[in-house]
Every structure is written in structure tokens, then in C-alpha cells.
Motif scaffolding. Sequence first.
Motif, PDB file in Angstrom:
ATOM      1  N   PRO A 155      21.324 -81.373 -20.107  1.00  0.00           N
ATOM      2  CA  PRO A 155      20.297 -81.521 -19.118  1.00  0.00           C
ATOM      3  C   PRO A 155      18.503 -81.137 -19.554  1.00  0.00           C
ATOM      4  CG  PRO A 155      20.786 -80.030 -18.011  1.00  0.00           C
ATOM      5  CD  PRO A 155      21.845 -80.011 -19.279  1.00  0.00           C
ATOM      6  N   ILE A 156      17.820 -82.207 -19.989  1.00  0.00           N
ATOM      7  CA  ILE A 156      16.127 -82.094 -20.689  1.00  0.00           C
ATOM      8  C   ILE A 156      15.684 -81.159 -18.692  1.00  0.00           C
ATOM      9  CG2 ILE A 156      14.233 -82.514 -22.011  1.00  0.00           C
ATOM     10  CD1 ILE A 156      16.331 -84.348 -23.081  1.00  0.00           C
ATOM     11  N   TYR A 157      14.483 -80.438 -19.231  1.00  0.00           N
ATOM     12  CA  TYR A 157      13.608 -80.003 -18.329  1.00  0.00           C
ATOM     13  C   TYR A 157      12.078 -80.413 -19.019  1.00  0.00           C
ATOM     14  CZ  TYR A 157      18.061 -77.183 -17.244  1.00  0.00           C
ATOM     15  OH  TYR A 157      19.253 -76.777 -16.910  1.00  0.00           O
ATOM     16  N   LEU A 158      11.755 -81.353 -17.898  1.00  0.00           N
ATOM     17  CA  LEU A 158      10.283 -81.898 -18.315  1.00  0.00           C
ATOM     18  C   LEU A 158       9.520 -81.022 -17.176  1.00  0.00           C
ATOM     19  CD1 LEU A 158       8.320 -83.290 -19.756  1.00  0.00           C
ATOM     20  CD2 LEU A 158       8.714 -85.189 -17.839  1.00  0.00           C
ATOM     21  N   TYR A 159       8.508 -80.101 -17.316  1.00  0.00           N
ATOM     22  CA  TYR A 159       7.386 -79.746 -16.738  1.00  0.00           C
ATOM     23  C   TYR A 159       6.576 -80.204 -16.871  1.00  0.00           C
ATOM     24  CZ  TYR A 159      10.788 -75.615 -15.770  1.00  0.00           C
ATOM     25  OH  TYR A 159      11.417 -74.708 -15.534  1.00  0.00           O
ATOM     26  N   ILE A 160       5.810 -80.641 -16.077  1.00  0.00           N
ATOM     27  CA  ILE A 160       4.513 -81.773 -16.189  1.00  0.00           C
ATOM     28  C   ILE A 160       3.339 -81.117 -15.131  1.00  0.00           C
ATOM     29  CG2 ILE A 160       3.535 -83.843 -15.371  1.00  0.00           C
ATOM     30  CD1 ILE A 160       6.503 -84.823 -14.903  1.00  0.00           C
ATOM     31  N   ASN A 161       2.342 -80.798 -16.000  1.00  0.00           N
ATOM     32  CA  ASN A 161       1.497 -79.987 -15.426  1.00  0.00           C
ATOM     33  C   ASN A 161       0.125 -81.095 -15.786  1.00  0.00           C
ATOM     34  OD1 ASN A 161      -0.903 -78.787 -14.190  1.00  0.00           O
ATOM     35  ND2 ASN A 161      -1.379 -76.762 -15.028  1.00  0.00           N
ATOM     36  N   ALA A 181       4.346 -95.246 -22.453  1.00  0.00           N
ATOM     37  CA  ALA A 181       5.830 -94.913 -23.334  1.00  0.00           C
ATOM     38  C   ALA A 181       6.281 -93.639 -23.544  1.00  0.00           C
ATOM     39  CB  ALA A 181       4.694 -94.902 -24.604  1.00  0.00           C
ATOM     40  N   ILE A 182       5.841 -92.225 -22.287  1.00  0.00           N
ATOM     41  CA  ILE A 182       7.168 -91.421 -22.626  1.00  0.00           C
ATOM     42  C   ILE A 182       8.176 -92.208 -20.651  1.00  0.00           C
ATOM     43  CG2 ILE A 182       6.917 -89.369 -21.029  1.00  0.00           C
ATOM     44  CD1 ILE A 182       4.292 -88.586 -22.336  1.00  0.00           C
ATOM     45  N   TYR A 183       7.445 -92.802 -19.902  1.00  0.00           N
ATOM     46  CA  TYR A 183       8.919 -93.219 -19.018  1.00  0.00           C
ATOM     47  C   TYR A 183       9.985 -94.102 -19.506  1.00  0.00           C
ATOM     48  CZ  TYR A 183      10.545 -96.226 -15.226  1.00  0.00           C
ATOM     49  OH  TYR A 183      11.382 -96.864 -14.427  1.00  0.00           O
ATOM     50  N   ASP A 184       9.085 -95.104 -20.582  1.00  0.00           N
ATOM     51  CA  ASP A 184      10.436 -95.677 -21.594  1.00  0.00           C
ATOM     52  C   ASP A 184      11.300 -94.775 -21.675  1.00  0.00           C
ATOM     53  OD1 ASP A 184       9.520 -97.798 -19.727  1.00  0.00           O
ATOM     54  OD2 ASP A 184       8.377 -98.870 -22.020  1.00  0.00           O
ATOM     55  N   ALA A 185      10.533 -93.932 -22.470  1.00  0.00           N
ATOM     56  CA  ALA A 185      11.858 -92.878 -23.670  1.00  0.00           C
ATOM     57  C   ALA A 185      12.549 -92.034 -22.391  1.00  0.00           C
ATOM     58  CB  ALA A 185      10.753 -92.451 -24.381  1.00  0.00           C
ATOM     59  N   LEU A 186      12.002 -91.672 -21.401  1.00  0.00           N
ATOM     60  CA  LEU A 186      13.165 -91.103 -20.221  1.00  0.00           C
ATOM     61  C   LEU A 186      14.040 -92.319 -19.822  1.00  0.00           C
ATOM     62  CD1 LEU A 186      10.390 -89.290 -18.164  1.00  0.00           C
ATOM     63  CD2 LEU A 186      12.182 -88.389 -19.562  1.00  0.00           C
ATOM     64  N   LEU A 207       4.285 -90.656 -11.804  1.00  0.00           N
ATOM     65  CA  LEU A 207       4.928 -91.439 -12.148  1.00  0.00           C
ATOM     66  C   LEU A 207       6.557 -91.099 -12.857  1.00  0.00           C
ATOM     67  CD1 LEU A 207       7.127 -94.026 -11.880  1.00  0.00           C
ATOM     68  CD2 LEU A 207       5.478 -94.645 -14.572  1.00  0.00           C
ATOM     69  N   LEU A 208       6.450 -89.797 -13.619  1.00  0.00           N
ATOM     70  CA  LEU A 208       7.135 -89.413 -14.706  1.00  0.00           C
ATOM     71  C   LEU A 208       7.513 -88.634 -13.590  1.00  0.00           C
ATOM     72  CD1 LEU A 208       4.814 -88.421 -17.782  1.00  0.00           C
ATOM     73  CD2 LEU A 208       6.502 -90.802 -17.396  1.00  0.00           C
ATOM     74  N   LEU A 209       6.711 -87.758 -12.750  1.00  0.00           N
ATOM     75  CA  LEU A 209       7.953 -86.401 -12.073  1.00  0.00           C
ATOM     76  C   LEU A 209       8.444 -87.712 -11.142  1.00  0.00           C
ATOM     77  CD1 LEU A 209       8.013 -83.702 -10.934  1.00  0.00           C
ATOM     78  CD2 LEU A 209       6.238 -85.027  -9.160  1.00  0.00           C
TER      79      LEU A 209
END
Length: 326
Positions: A155-161, A181-186, A207-209
Amino acid sequence: MSSFLHAAMAYAIPPSIPSQSVRRPKTMKLSCCRAFAAKNAAKLPIPPINPKDPFLSKLASVAASSPETILNRPVNPDTPPYLDLFDSPKLMATPAQVERSVSYNEHRPKSPPPDLPSLLLHGRIVYIGMPLVPAVTELVVAELMYLQWMDPKQPIYLYINSTGTTRDDGETVGMETEGFAIYDALMQLQNEVHTVAVGAAVGQACLLLSAGTKGHRFMMPHAKAMIQQPRVPSSGLMPASDVLIRAKEAITNRDTLVELLAKHTGNSVETVANVMRRPFYMDANRAKEFGVIDKILWRGQEKVMAEVAAPEEWDKNAGIKVMDGF
């Protein structure tokens, strides 16, 4: 340097005999000098020599092998003394260079330490701690691609602030395509993506969260999430036709954002569009109810929540009867 030259002179001329009172042939002088130097070499004090200094090391070796080279020096005021002993002259090491060569380099790492994003990347952590500007998007997308290439199963851990494509005062700092762009990569990753909100997740960051793997979308207890409509960038002195084009593009981005949020939160498009008419703030509990996250990261929370009775149990214990249809 002066003490070293005095020592070299002491090899050649005995201190008890005045040099001007004795006249001898040149060859006889040299043989006497060498014999006297060999006889009294153990008695003469030799100044300490820094082994790291190439100039003093070379000078000492020349004085030990052929002291006449040191004694019979041509006088040239335009050239510093003794530099002709070197085939390729070099300047003497400065005290700072000697200090670094002797002590500092022994404890200095051979390679520079990695930067913070590289350390986090080693733990499969991608941290978004800035608004979504092109430089942030480039780094995050590259890190996601690299982690999938390293291991497509872990898994990849994406921390968002992040405040998304705007600042906290609402000023636009990036295009909405940065978040998309980040959403499509996810969405293209084979790995599970565990998203964690720390601090704030605003607009595109929200949205990314919500785009993380279901069951692995987390939020800190005091973090905030907020969804809002995309902002039209400052038009300045643009013609009216260009302003209209930008406004239409903002509406298109808004509709796309509404559809994606509805998809990942489980709400209808109408519900999401209705709450997005004005900025919609959510604390951790409200974000969980709205479907943005699945769990609240709170140490010991699982145990505390397991001991809390369900609402129906509370009503039953309180003697409240729930009637059908209400």
C-alpha cells in the motif's frame, strides 16, 4: 618555517666556529657539512611537521637528503623562496584546510543525507503539505509512479494537509487540473492507497482524501475537510469574451468535481451540488457521516467506541419507545 631553516643551517655550520673565520675549498666544505650533520643528527631538535602539508613535507625531505640545496639558494626577490623545489608548485595549505583534513572529515558522512521527501518515500509515504501548484503535482505524481514501480502490491500512504488549488483566504494559486492530475494518477495505481487528512483537506484536496481505497480513508480527530466550488482565476484586463470562457471552464470543473465527490462519498449528485453552493466545512465526525472518510485516527478510539452502546440501546435503556413511521 624560521625554526626549520635554523635547524637546516645547524646541520651545515657548527655553532662554535664562526663561518667567516674559516676559508676552505667548496668540496671540503660540503664533506665537512655532511659529516657533521650525520654525527649530530640525533642531537639536533627537529621541528614537528604536519604530514598533511605537502610544502613542509617536501622541504623536509630535501633538507634531509641534500642540505646544500637549502643552503646555496639563489636570491630572487620576485619569486617566493623554495617554490622551485616543486615540479608543479602548489600553495601551502591554510590552517582551515589542515583542520578540516585532520579532524572534520573523519566524522563527516561520505554522502549527503537524503532530503525529507526521500526519507518519507522510503516508508512508502507521500505527503502533500502545500497548495496544489504545478511543482507539488509534479512531485506527487512522480512519487506515486515510483512507488508502484518499486512494489505494485504494497500500500501507499497519502498524507494530506492542503488547501487545494486555493490559499486559505480563497485566492486561486493553481488550476483545477492540478488536483485532477493527482486524482487520475491515483486511479491508475494498482496499489491500495491509504489516505490520511492531517490539518486540512480543502477543495481538490478533499477529493483526493475521499479517493483513497474504501475502508482505508482516515482523518485526524481535529483535522478539517471542506468542499467548495472552483474559483475563477483573476481576469485582470481580459476582454469580456475571455472572461466568459473562463467562467464556462470553472462551471465544467465544478460539475466534474461534484460527480467525483458523489462517486467516492456515496451521496447523490444533487446532494453534493446542494452542499457545495457555499463552502461546506466538516470536522472528522461530519466527514465520516458524509462519506469522505471511513475512520477517525484517534489512539484508543477503537476500544472507546466499542464500549459505547448503539442509539437503539440508549433509547431502550432510557425507556423510550420508537413508534413505526417516525
